[in-house]
Design a protein around this motif. Structure first.
Motif, short mmCIF file in Angstrom:
data_model
loop_
_atom_site.label_atom_id
_atom_site.label_comp_id
_atom_site.label_asym_id
_atom_site.label_seq_id
_atom_site.Cartn_x
_atom_site.Cartn_y
_atom_site.Cartn_z
N GLU A 2 38.19 8.08 -86.23
CA GLU A 2 39.53 7.59 -86.56
C GLU A 2 40.51 8.74 -86.47
N VAL B 6 43.30 8.87 -83.41
CA VAL B 6 44.71 8.84 -83.81
C VAL B 6 45.43 10.09 -83.33
N LEU C 120 40.04 0.82 -84.65
CA LEU C 120 41.47 0.86 -84.35
C LEU C 120 41.81 -0.20 -83.30
N THR D 118 45.16 0.20 -87.93
CA THR D 118 43.96 0.91 -88.41
C THR D 118 43.14 -0.01 -89.29
N PHE E 71 42.90 8.53 -90.61
CA PHE E 71 44.24 8.34 -90.06
C PHE E 71 45.22 9.33 -90.67
N TYR F 76 47.49 12.15 -88.86
CA TYR F 76 48.94 12.04 -88.91
C TYR F 76 49.56 13.38 -89.33
#
Lengths: 249, 249, 249, 249, 249, 249, 249, 249
Positions: free
Chosen positions: D137, D141, D106, D81, D237, D241
């Motif tokens: 992002e 992700v 990325l 990242t 990110f 996650y």
């Protein structure tokens, strides 16, 4: 517009020398020259005792040239502060009579001799070599205003003997300008050692928790020495200006 | 979606002119054009009275060209603010009908004449020459919205006579925009001298303890003059936008 | 001292009606009453259109009584803001003609009837029940200045339907005052829904990262709605004052 | 080192399969590869369920190449990242199997197919076009972790209809990621409209009083909607996650 | 330990009047009285020209009594600042010769007459009635140091005529102390109107975005008037102390 | 107002069952009860899945009683958070069916049995004994929402073994709430040890540089563990609310 | 100037070897070399036990060359910290005996062999690869001062096993330097695991809410481990300097 | 759990002395006593060399009594810090063996004699009388850990001779603790005068721009003396704890 000047205008009006409209105009219109994007305060020398100083940062070469020329037209010395090296070079190409002082980033247009004045010398003390541009701004401006200046540089408190060795010089001054970054302890230590006003100039020297000089500024404002007042970060000019006022008989 | 429009839709539905699905669609779907990375609000002129303004900072030339073209397709004037010189030049190469205003960093696509409106002039007062880009953003935007604008520049309070000399101009305005950096005292002084709303625009002009304009912003929010409201740092556009709203009959 | 008044004084001086000293005095002396610790601005109603308002916080009962009586002596309505409950009770014991408004912490001395004025109603919208003291300060002050006020309370954006249900009321107003604590999103949402100026009042309601209202204040200054200006934290009075100025024809 | 693994090691030690030193080693030595300046956590996929992600900012091309190669050696997909465009280009020259995603900055090294998983789609909503890098992002992700993603971009609250038009999409998601700069009101408005967790990502989009995103961050932490949690500024990110963790059955 | 005193000690040592140990002791031992928890600086009057001042905040009645008595024993006038009303009452019960000044929270033990000194009067200007405790601390301390003081109170810039009416008084002073809270604009306005040093004292008067005086402090440090220096928030004593130093011939 | 409900209303309108005005009313009027100073959101349980929770801080006993009674009238369980001990006692005197939980400062009005739900237990881990009120707020609220809760208290990282001893418990949870003050390292350490979402709650426990919890908050937002999201300082309720959403199948 | 040296001077004065003026001079003049813009503290090695270290940031190549040469003239090893790559290259061209250490940005002029000293090794632990420049500054400086150094890099707490695997190394050290950015939890975790002093160095690694390292700094100051002290952000030198002092027998 | 102890446990397991479950228990279970709301770390004396210290602030008398009794049960000396006077009195009524130290707000339960240890004395220097509670906390804790302590109080740098008079005492110490509020210059001045580590303790003494000690803290972190490390505001205990670690042979 002070009372005496108003009185004089009214006398001339009473005597018929000055018409009503001219009187109103004279009362209302300020002593400045309007350049459109700048109102140049040509009477400042009369009003507060020094010629107007031009803050150079963020102004174009063209703006600086016009403002400086207008001020110079009134016959005074002109001082430009915070002038970037490139701007200074370009400006001097247009106004060759300008004198450039590199370290303190000043430009000076001398027209009248600077007369020595002041009750005593002004001491400019700084903590480290990196504080020099600010210290020199203070020292050079104080000299331009006719003061004798004593420089005590790189005398930070971590090596106290470096300051103590010049203590006599510092104590003989009628005002002290203390220039320091980091924790700014120099202001308090000098403040405790002299019986005169100390003008503290925090600098942006440092890193991390110095927060660009804000820590130094706040620390100096908390000085345990009561004779310390403070100006803005890196404001060597302001310190010299006030020191000159204090030093005048 | 306002009540009248809903009523009209329901009428058309009741009369059979509009099917159920079309009705639902009409209620739910918003008046914007979806460009994928931007939802261009084509009905804003109807909803809040001015064409949508495009915030130029951080957008690519391509994004700006697409958004501007989409908005222009609805027949309105298009205004792009905060456009960097390079971006402006590239954008104009693609959209030659754009007019670029350098000092206030604006781009304008005029399609309909700007009609004069407003109860009176809007005065834009600024403290120093360095505040000009922000002051000009306010002045130019106010003019684009049909207002007459009076400019009083470089009238900071350290030379109060420069402001007082233009007091009549300032007092005649129906709204005042006060633009200043450093300590921002101009807003309070102007606020105390006029009987109209004052919209204060703090600028990022200053150094050290000005904290990039945050000090000015906070100071203006603490103005002792009750007729002062404040917009974000350097937000000349916002001040002009609200001043225009206030100035409309 | 405006130009007309100066003109009139000069006429009287020219005609011999006014001596030189009296003329100077009239030009220099300000229209206030000096109580030693307060200079009561008795001509403010003329100068900026509303009677002077007394900020009650931090003043003693004795100071408030003297100031209020002096102002009342000029025949206007007197308004005291931020008056603590105990102070209000004591003050009313000395000045029984005072009317105390508990929730907005106001004291009012009515002497002249309040005439309805303004182009339309002022809407006061607040986000939560805890914002009521500030919202009521704004609403009550706006009413004292002759405006019709529409209250839309506890309409925070976490339950958007509560705001949308009152959208008609909000849209009919000529100015909107948006009062909110915490993240202050109400100002942006309202700003996007109306075509009028929105004056945002951040409140100190919240905890932890609300930083006593500073977060709300900063958030409102960053509103993505261009018609929002901001006043100081909890400054319901200031919002109402400006809204009244905006609302005057 | 969890209890079961410890138990198994002790069994193998008891049975003589594992000597004392090997046991100690197995207990003490961590599952990582020591590259000297980096300890690559090769077992993270086992421990927390996803392959280790490399934070690209501030690392040299050489460091990134070595770390990526080491991780790839364990057979997993590798994600880098915050990789600057120049670094990405250089790195790809050395590792041609890398896939570069420009907008979200990325780099991906795919080795195993990404299997769809998750209870439902993840909605990524952003307020303005300038928020796209962060929103992308998050979206990219989330897709790399096997989630279906719904994008709703440029749906800021100043034009509420743009958000409401996509309300169905947002409400169908099992988690919502709300990306916004400036006052960040989007998080609260979305939070109030859905019954799922909302992960708010403040962006550094804005100027002046946005303080580089700190204002947005603080505002989101004060959200009046109780279903909002917050990650660091621009941390698309991190939001993706956590959203992936939440979305796993 | 100044050079002359060292010289004298060395003379007495050379003449045998002073032994080696006594010489070392005299050089090393400082002129203070050690009370265990306080080292009372009994020679400060000699060193910096004024008697030592005791900062009363946070000290017990017992500590204050011991320190005051020790200082008084050297024959000087003793000044205690920031003394809480209760502490002042208790202390006076033990030391009836103390004079208590309620508004500025000072206690004075007069032993020697205060001789008038200074080149001219010191003007203390304050913005509002709430600033009085700080302004009075400055005024009273300046008087205790032998200066003539001119008070101009409640002269904030929102009603500029209140200040202008006293302009003559302010301009006649040799130093001006400007005391203000909120946006602190008074310092800049006064600074622009006089040709003398202005010592600005920010006060903690205000609310919300005044941040307990920090906003005022920062604003004053950014004054556009070059003759302004600043002391800590509410530090009326420090301003008076420096003003006295400046005013001494 | 969701699409299905709108569809149903339109059906009833089409069938003549619902008149035009009633239809408009039904579309516009929100599902809340307006108490004047509070708009009680009686349909929140339907909309976001949990009954509305009343934030008790800053509300009067009378306001709380009215709001609680209104909510209870809809048959749901009612939860009041942040209720001060005195307020709780007074409120219970009026509403004896309230259950008061002292440590977490909650009041609960149970009307329907709480059904167990959730994919697994929620672990509430706290760093020190002083964090208990916040940790208990989280734990108790999570239980009220039907979750099984595992408490691991006083497990700060300075004595890591205290946390590691309960690692199994923490790892078995489907969501972890990490409550800590001071440097807040617990969130990162727990985050690194589990494969589930961690909701970090900074507390205001600490002194000096903890800045009332702001340091902890900022530290947690910078967690090097990617599975950590953060809520406001001391916001145990918010953490439990989100954890419950995450834990629902 | 210590007592013994003063004693010796007095002896020489008493014996006639040293005249009065020379004695005064010797007492007053400090052991430094004045270069005009720098006072090089040539006796620092005697006074505090290490040679003076030159802070390289912000100094010109010329200033560094003059200062280094002056210090080297006293026969000691010379260390320059924070030297930018370009400056280092230029300086080395002038002073080829300089050794440049790239990662920690150091320049060293070795003249005397470095003798091993210290009670045990110093462990330098860092959290991530990006912290290496600071960690290496600490490690290299500690080695230059004669300490044995153990490096444990990239051992952040999100993968606790990476730290635990090196626990023996860390526990064997007599002092630990913990270098980390982001939330800085490493300092607390290490602090809880060892019985020695831990010197925490916050780094400026991070983004957004890390505020350039200020968050890390504040977090470390709030460490729940009592054996942690803190130095400025990125101050690897300072940590190594103090660790060396602690490690000396 | 260190390696040796693990080895020993494994030996006992191999020899059959310890069963599998007992082994697992011994490895996993930490050496603390779980009181429900506190996990008392009874083995801390072994692990880090000092008995656990109880932070008294914010704990109830009941919690403190239970924790102290549990710790005392292991035979060590128990120390409670930050105990409020009322709490101390109540606690002592329950545990008469407690010794209360009023100024430093400590409670001590002595069970084993304190043996003198340390390479030399620890000097505790403080700037002003108001710093005494913090300085005494440091001094008393250092004594409880067996160190000899030298106190130099009220030695702030504004009267430098007060510090210099005690320079010998300070220089003889093996570690110095420098306690100061306001600008905290004492730390730098002391740091420059000694060759030992200086642990700086900022205090919350000051007002206005001292920001509750944050200014002092930041200033100390920027000390120009390289031998200074810093602990949290008012953290006399932490300074003494680290000083004791440093002082141990």
């Amino acid at each position: 517009m002070d009372r005496e000047r108003l009185n004089a205008l009214l006398d001339r009006h009473a005597s018929g020398e000055l018409g009503r409209d001219e009187l109103l105009e004279a009362i209302a219109v300020a002593p400045f020259v309007d350049l459109g994007d700048a109102r140049v305060d040509t009477h400042r020398a009369l009003r507060v005792g020094f010629p107007e100083v031009v803050f150079g940062a963020g102004k174009t070469v063209d703006q600086l040239a016009r403002i400086a020329t207008t001020l110079a037209g009134t016959g005074v010395n002109v001082l430009i502060t915070r002038i970037a090296p490139d701007t200074a070079a370009e400006l001097r190409a247009r106004l060759p009579q300008l004198e450039i002082l590199a370290t303190p980033r000043l430009a000076v247009w001398r027209q009248v001799p600077i007369e020595p004045r002041g009750r005593g010398p002004i001491a400019v003390v700084c903590a480290g070599t990196s504080d020099l541009p600010v210290a020199e701004e203070a020292a050079a401006v104080a000299e331009l205003y006719g003061n004798k200046v004593e420089r005590v540089y790189d005398a930070g408190v971590a090596g106290l003997h470096r300051l103590l060795a010049s203590l006599d010089v510092v104590r003989r001054a009628s005002v002290v300008i203390a220039v320091a970054g980091m924790e700014g302890a120099l202001a308090s230590v000098v403040g405790g050692l002299v019986a005169t006003p100390v003008i503290a100039v925090p600098t942006s020297i440092g890193y991390g928790a110095s927060l660009g000089g804000v820590t130094t500024l706040l620390a100096m404002l908390n000085s345990c020495a009561a004779n310390v007042t403070v100006v803005n970060i890196d404001n060597g000019f302001g310190a010299a200006y006030v020191a000159s006022l204090v030093n005048r008989a």
